[in-house]
Design an enzyme around this catalytic site. Structure first.
Site, PDB file in Angstrom:
ATOM      1  N   ASP A   1       3.031  -3.068  24.818  1.00 11.84           N
ATOM      2  CA  ASP A   1       3.998  -2.026  25.261  1.00 11.84           C
ATOM      3  C   ASP A   1       4.244  -1.849  26.635  1.00 11.84           C
ATOM      4  O   ASP A   1       3.267  -1.698  27.331  1.00 11.84           O
ATOM      5  CB  ASP A   1       3.491  -0.715  24.533  1.00 11.84           C
ATOM      6  CG  ASP A   1       4.528   0.416  24.976  1.00 11.84           C
ATOM      7  OD1 ASP A   1       5.366   0.530  24.385  1.00 11.84           O
ATOM      8  OD2 ASP A   1       3.982   1.505  25.574  1.00 11.84           O
TER       9      ASP A   1
ATOM     10  N   GLU B   1       7.002  -5.963  25.938  1.00  7.73           N
ATOM     11  CA  GLU B   1       7.942  -5.169  26.121  1.00  7.73           C
ATOM     12  C   GLU B   1       7.992  -4.969  28.007  1.00  7.73           C
ATOM     13  O   GLU B   1       6.853  -4.625  28.234  1.00  7.73           O
ATOM     14  CB  GLU B   1       8.021  -3.763  25.468  1.00  7.73           C
ATOM     15  CG  GLU B   1       9.194  -2.856  26.045  1.00  7.73           C
ATOM     16  CD  GLU B   1       8.819  -1.462  25.719  1.00  7.73           C
ATOM     17  OE1 GLU B   1       9.917  -0.739  25.360  1.00  7.73           O
ATOM     18  OE2 GLU B   1       7.791  -0.985  25.580  1.00  7.73           O
TER      19      GLU B   1
END
Length: 591
Positions: A252, A285
């Site tokens: 993330d 990401e």
């Protein structure tokens, strides 16, 4: 080498240790009996306790305060409770499937809301649905220990412990095994850019874990320049992949790994993951659009990371299908058709150009040389739904035809497709933001959500869902009875059909060497042709509300592969071209 963090089973007992160089006194507490620790030269406080069995509850008492083990493998309750010793033989039972990256079709799933029960065991009963729909992988939102009983997972505190609300480590092992038995790869989302706001006591006994000179939205940044800190997160990644048998990880917000330690951390992380066999799939990401993290070798194998979530392609799709252009969508409002064409043919839209989302600063690196499989395409995900004021999905804010076009290009483009749970059957359920905090923090979250959306037209003064209420959480749960509706069945059948075409025509081509892409844009209509060693793929899209006629006669169609392999909307072929109704598209597979 032995891991540095978490309980270490040894002959006759367990060695407990915690890195607490700034603590005065550290004791281990079991059954209310305090065991003093000794500190080694590296700042670890340790104690060996004989006769400790799996299931034993323990905590560290640091300067008089009881805290959970930051590397606990399980908890009695949430992150504020005591930790549990886990049977070490549990780990290493599941082996990764080793499926090709080119085969991947990913369903993003939140364990707590994908079933009414919201548990690992309950999800097992839904795995057949994903196989039947044509998915080859599921990706779990973060499952690490978080405060309270409900959370997206991005407020994680105990990163080694599966959230008690979802089940036990044994339950998680059963889920991974059940996925593998069905031929499903299973990925896990991990958060290494911050800790949640409740239950993280590391700063009180290990101040150097964070760099107070680097400020983030969550406080001081994690200090990745420290080898010990990098090791903490690398051991966490190894536990999920080598311990539980996850086939890969999604990292993330890598752009929020601040400071000079980011580069060595990512390098070491990728090196250790790549040394495993079979190699796990590593997904980023990263709003920085760093193409160099996605480079391939001469055999088209990922050198470090397999792919990045392609927010650029999502944002272009969203602006086109909804007309929304506020906040971060403003950077895609100028010519969204051109942006979508570039995202399809080159990966990133922003490859070093100035971005209004960064106050005019450049963003990204050139990515046109990368194969499409270095990017994950989606029209929806947890962020892009859940961070809207009401958690409404694309089906509520775009026409059915526009939604169909988005599904078509995501599932048939050569990028790796991802759908958010329920998207495969066009669920009407929203996915609002929710959490489970108390006191002042709960009120601060409520206030922050209202202020965040106050400047958005259409939302100012709106009564957005209370993120702390049980009602909001329950409203996010998938309603599987929707599958009895004709519209849901039609959408699911379309998903199956498109994914069947993908397996037959797209996957064999993207699994071969990439030769490059070319694109054309004419009055908003997009044509992209991708070339691979095993053949070509061509897609023509009309992402507008107007009829269009594109010069694409029989000779061009023959070169593309003859008759279209798939269409959506109104598509008509003539001797001189192709007629495309609003929100229509066609795809070909050629030699």
């Amino acid at each position: 080498m032995h891991p540095l963090f978490g309980p270490l089973p040894l002959d006759g007992g367990v060695e407990f240790r915690i890195h607490a160089p700034d603590a005065g006194t550290v004791e281990l507490v079991i059954d209310d009996v305090a065991h003093p620790t000794t500190r080694d030269p590296f700042g670890y406080s340790k104690v060996f306790v004989p006769g400790v069995a799996a299931g034993t509850a323990y905590a560290f008492r640091v300067d008089g305060r009881e805290v959970a083990d930051p590397a606990a493998r399980a908890q009695e309750s949430d992150v504020m409770g005591r930790s549990l010793v886990v049977d070490p033989s549990l780990f290493g039972r599941n082996k990764r499937l080793g499926r090709r990256w080119a085969d991947m079709v990913i369903a993003e799933v939140h364990v707590g809301t994908v079933t009414p029960e919201g548990t690992f065991r309950a999800l097992i009963d839904r795995l057949d649905h994903y196989v039947d729909a044509g998915f080859t992988a599921i990706e779990l939102l973060p499952i690490n220990g978080f405060p309270g009983r409900r959370n997206w997972g991005y407020d994680g505190v105990l990163l080694f412990a599966p959230a008690n609300a979802y089940g036990t480590p044994e339950d998680l092992v059963a889920l991974v095994d059940a996925a593998h038995q069905r031929g499903l790869s299973i990925y896990c989302d991990v958060v290494y850019n911050h800790f949640g706001p409740v239950g993280n006591f590391i700063p009180t006994y290990d101040k150097g874990f964070f760099d107070s000179s680097l400020k983030t939205p969550w406080g001081a940044a994690i200090d990745f320049t420290r080898e010990m800190v990098r090791r903490f997160f690398i051991e966490n990644a190894l536990m999920w992949v080598d311990g539980y048998g996850f086939d890969g990880l999604r990292f993330d917000a890598v752009h929020a790994y601040f400071g000079e330690g980011r580069a060595p951390f990512l390098r070491e992380l990728a090196e250790e993951m790549s040394a495993l066999s079979p190699k796990p799939h590593l997904i980023l990401e990263n709003d920085d659009n760093l193409a160099d993290l996605l480079e391939r070798d001469s055999h088209q194998e990922a050198v470090r990371f397999h792919a990045q979530w392609n927010d650029d392609i999502h944002h272009a799709i969203h602006v086109l299908t909804t007309g929304e252009h506020e906040s971060y969508y403003a950077a895609y409002a100028g010519d969204p058709s051109a942006d979508l064409a570039r995202a399809l043919s080159e990966g990133f839209v922003y490859q070093g150009e100035p971005s209004s989302n960064r106050d005019g600063a450049p963003r990204g690196q050139p990515s046109g040389h990368l194969p499409p499989t270095a990017f994950i395409a989606f029209a929806q995900n947890h962020d892009q739904i859940g961070n809207r004021p009401f958690g409404d999905r694309l089906t509520e804010i775009a026409s059915l035809e526009a939604v169909a076009l988005a599904r078509f290009l995501v599932l048939l483009s050569p990028q790796i497709p991802l759908l958010f749970m329920g998207e495969e059957f066009a669920t009407k359920r929203r996915f609002p933001f929710f959490c489970d905090f108390e006191g002042d923090l709960a009120e601060a979250v409520r206030k922050g959500r209202k202020e965040e959306f106050g400047a958005f037209s259409g939302f100012a003064g709106s009564d957005i869902p209370d993120p702390l209420s049980m009602e909001t959480f329950e409203s996010a749960k998938i309603d599987w009875s929707e599958l009895s509706d004709a519209d849901a069945q039609e959408a699911l059948e379309t998903t199956r059909r498109l994914l069947s075409i993908r397996r037959r025509l797209v996957v064999p081509r993207i699994a071969s060497a990439y030769r490059g892409a070319e694109r054309a844009l004419e009055r908003g209509v997009i044509r992209v042709r991708w070339s691979f060693e095993a053949g070509s793929l061509t897609m023509v899209l009309n992402p507008t509300g107007d009829d269009a006629l594109l010069a694409f006669g029989p000779e061009a169609r023959a070169s593309a592969g003859g008759e279209p392999a798939a269409t959506t909307g109104v598509v008509s072929l003539t001797d001189t071209g192709i007629g495309l109704g609003p929100w229509s598209a066609a795809a070909w597979a050629g030699r």
